[in-house]
Design a protein around this motif. Structure first.
Motif, mmCIF file in Angstrom:
data_model
loop_
_atom_site.group_PDB
_atom_site.id
_atom_site.type_symbol
_atom_site.label_atom_id
_atom_site.label_comp_id
_atom_site.label_asym_id
_atom_site.label_seq_id
_atom_site.Cartn_x
_atom_site.Cartn_y
_atom_site.Cartn_z
ATOM 1 N N PRO A 15 1.197 -1.952 -3.078
ATOM 2 C CA PRO A 15 1.689 -1.313 -4.195
ATOM 3 C C PRO A 15 1.508 -2.308 -5.468
ATOM 4 O O PRO A 15 1.603 -1.407 -6.591
ATOM 5 C CB PRO A 15 2.969 -1.591 -3.916
ATOM 6 N N TYR A 16 1.351 -3.536 -5.317
ATOM 7 C CA TYR A 16 0.923 -4.158 -6.542
ATOM 8 C C TYR A 16 -0.309 -3.559 -7.198
ATOM 9 O O TYR A 16 -0.466 -3.465 -8.406
ATOM 10 C CB TYR A 16 0.864 -5.633 -6.342
ATOM 11 N N ASP A 17 -1.251 -3.494 -6.350
ATOM 12 C CA ASP A 17 -2.818 -2.915 -6.808
ATOM 13 C C ASP A 17 -2.509 -1.436 -7.253
ATOM 14 O O ASP A 17 -3.175 -1.186 -8.132
ATOM 15 C CB ASP A 17 -3.797 -2.921 -5.629
ATOM 16 N N ILE A 21 -0.434 10.956 7.077
ATOM 17 C CA ILE A 21 0.007 11.834 5.889
ATOM 18 C C ILE A 21 1.426 12.281 5.940
ATOM 19 O O ILE A 21 1.806 12.283 4.522
ATOM 20 C CB ILE A 21 -1.189 13.000 6.022
ATOM 21 N N ARG A 22 2.202 12.483 6.863
ATOM 22 C CA ARG A 22 3.373 12.883 6.793
ATOM 23 C C ARG A 22 4.055 11.855 6.232
ATOM 24 O O ARG A 22 4.879 11.995 5.329
ATOM 25 C CB ARG A 22 4.051 13.197 8.378
ATOM 26 N N ALA A 23 3.980 10.518 6.613
ATOM 27 C CA ALA A 23 4.777 9.336 6.033
ATOM 28 C C ALA A 23 4.566 9.402 4.630
ATOM 29 O O ALA A 23 5.392 9.165 3.772
ATOM 30 C CB ALA A 23 4.373 8.160 6.691
ATOM 31 N N GLN A 24 3.459 9.592 4.084
ATOM 32 C CA GLN A 24 3.190 9.316 2.694
ATOM 33 C C GLN A 24 3.731 10.766 1.810
ATOM 34 O O GLN A 24 4.356 10.577 0.836
ATOM 35 C CB GLN A 24 1.633 9.490 2.427
ATOM 36 N N TRP A 41 -5.735 4.185 -2.271
ATOM 37 C CA TRP A 41 -4.909 4.914 -1.067
ATOM 38 C C TRP A 41 -3.496 4.955 -1.384
ATOM 39 O O TRP A 41 -2.617 4.191 -1.973
ATOM 40 C CB TRP A 41 -5.183 4.162 0.115
ATOM 41 N N LEU A 42 -2.736 5.987 -0.787
ATOM 42 C CA LEU A 42 -1.086 6.046 -0.903
ATOM 43 C C LEU A 42 -0.666 5.100 0.205
ATOM 44 O O LEU A 42 0.417 4.823 0.024
ATOM 45 C CB LEU A 42 -0.716 7.575 -0.783
ATOM 46 N N LEU A 51 -3.628 9.615 2.655
ATOM 47 C CA LEU A 51 -4.186 10.500 1.301
ATOM 48 C C LEU A 51 -4.492 9.384 0.054
ATOM 49 O O LEU A 51 -4.024 8.202 0.460
ATOM 50 C CB LEU A 51 -3.131 11.423 1.210
ATOM 51 N N HIS A 52 -5.162 9.893 -0.715
ATOM 52 C CA HIS A 52 -5.474 8.855 -1.918
ATOM 53 C C HIS A 52 -5.020 9.449 -3.296
ATOM 54 O O HIS A 52 -4.615 10.715 -3.188
ATOM 55 C CB HIS A 52 -6.969 8.402 -1.793
#
Length: 428
Positions: free
Chosen positions: A247-249, A101-104, A239-240, A44-45
């Motif tokens: 994570p930095y971006d 998707i579940r992980a996010q 993106w997630l 997902l984003h």
């Protein structure tokens, strides 16, 4: 405060069906609600964050959220908001995308002990028989009403037109709502404003088939202060998935938001109290930049965890200079207070290169292309000519500038493209 009041106060709500009845229902019941997610990618984003955060607020207020992955409808494609037909994806692709998707979603919603559910509408849609479906479900739908829906009108007016397979989408989504109401007592569907017609169709179908009152909430399309759709950047989608967007971006995406968006994004994309967020509306200049730091930290912490948020904060301080976080600014945040100035290895996007593969005869523009800061050598040359290319803090003066001996001896090189895109090279 009821969850509907929370969502309204924080800017989530665009439209509501049966407002008074929904308020009463949410105040007197442990409601089950759902939102559908299209499994068209492994991640997902940020454009999905409003929906995800809404489910999180529902859970935090004692209700049970359902994230419905469209494994069945994904085989068809939703025409809502689209001017052309979506590419149909395979079941194998859908299964892979579901796992991501579940992980996010698990970062935002607690699925333990059925406090929330992740379901797939392929469970019931792929087992439908066509004639019974037309007889039992299709008879409740008016073609005259369906073609008035914005999602259908836009496609019918387009050059490609609306295919018959897409025309069935409203029936299938309404059927989803009915099945969830029937099997899980889910009487509230939420979604983007482009889903209004589909949600209302589901409410009507539930009334006709189950004799129950269902409800709908839609969210506004979130755009930045400059009018750009939320989550779109020069790099594409935000993106997630940390493997697709570091994570930095992710942190940098939030810290670089427009001044006019800070308070609104704090309300939508963090769980900080609104009385603290309302104070941010009075800030400007350097004080507002400090609030952006907390926004970026909190958003990154929710999506990627506290460790990654701290690393991104330290990395940002090492690249852009010391960052001060006052004790009295948004005190509900768990960010460390004081001055941040130390670096964190691995947080800034980094490439390791064998020292033997780099020498003084190499052009600097090759490094910009190799690290992905520029998409091609011509893109790198254009960046240099515009004065936006830097090596170790010094501007690259010409397109044929080469790497110096000192650059190699340092063991690390820091590239910068423009004001905010950085990449570290470590020579091993």
């Amino acid at each position: 405060m009821s969850v509907l009041s929370v969502l309204k106060e924080r800017g989530f709500v665009d439209a509501v069906t049966h407002t008074a009845e929904l308020e009463e229902y949410l105040e007197n019941n442990r409601a089950t609600c759902y939102i559908g997610f299209d499994p068209t990618a492994t991640s997902l984003h940020v454009g999905s964050l409003v929906c995800i955060m809404a489910l999180a607020h529902m859970q935090r207020c004692g209700h049970r959220p359902i994230a419905l992955v469209g494994g069945g409808t994904g085989l068809i494609g939703d025409p809502s908001g689209k001017t052309e037909m979506r590419q149909i994806i395979t079941q194998e692709q859908i299964d892979e995308n579901k796992a991501g998707i579940r992980a996010q979603l698990s970062r935002f919603i607690d699925f333990n002990n059925d406090q929330a559910l992740l379901l797939d509408n392929a469970q019931w849609l792929t087992k439908l028989e066509y004639i019974p479906f037309l007889r039992d479900i299709g008879r409740h739908f008016s073609i005259n009403r369906m073609i008035k829906a914005e999602s259908y009108k836009a496609r019918m007016d387009s050059e490609e037109g609306l295919t018959f397979i897409e025309f069935n989408y409203m029936l299938l989504q309404a059927y989803d709502f009915m099945k969830l109401a029937q099997n899980y007592d889910a009487l509230l569907q939420m979604g983007g404003s482009d889903q209004w017609g589909n949600i209302v169709a589901g409410i009507d179908l539930i009334r006709r088939t189950l004799g129950k009152q269902a409800f709908g909430i839609t969210f506004p399309l979130i755009t930045t202060a400059s009018g750009i759709k939320m989550g779109k950047t020069h790099k594409g989608a935000v993106w997630l998935d940390p493997d697709r967007f570091s994570p930095y971006d992710y942190y940098q995406f939030w810290v670089n938001c427009d001044d006019a968006d800070v308070a609104r994004f704090l309300a939508l994309f963090t769980f900080l109290p609104m009385d603290e967020i309302n104070h941010v509306k009075t800030l400007e200049g350097a004080d507002l930049n400090k609030a952006k730091t907390i926004l970026a930290y909190e958003a990154t912490k929710i999506a990627h965890g506290k460790t990654q948020a701290r690393a991104a904060l330290k990395a940002s301080a090492s690249v852009f200079g010391a960052i001060e976080v006052p004790d009295d600014l948004l005190p509900g945040s768990t960010i460390s207070r004081g001055i941040h100035s130390s670096a964190s290895d691995g947080a800034v996007p980094t490439t390791q290169i064998d020292r033997n593969d780099v020498n003084e005869n190499d052009f600097i523009i090759d490094l910009f292309t190799r690290t992905g800061l520029c998409t091609s050598k011509s893109d790198a040359r254009r960046l240099v000519k515009q004065g936006g290319a830097y090596l170790n803090g010094s501007r690259v003066s010409t397109i044929d500038q080469k790497i110096g001996e000192l650059d190699l001896d340092q063991g690390e090189m820091l590239l910068r493209a423009g004001k905010k895109k950085y990449h570290k090279i470590i020579l091993k």
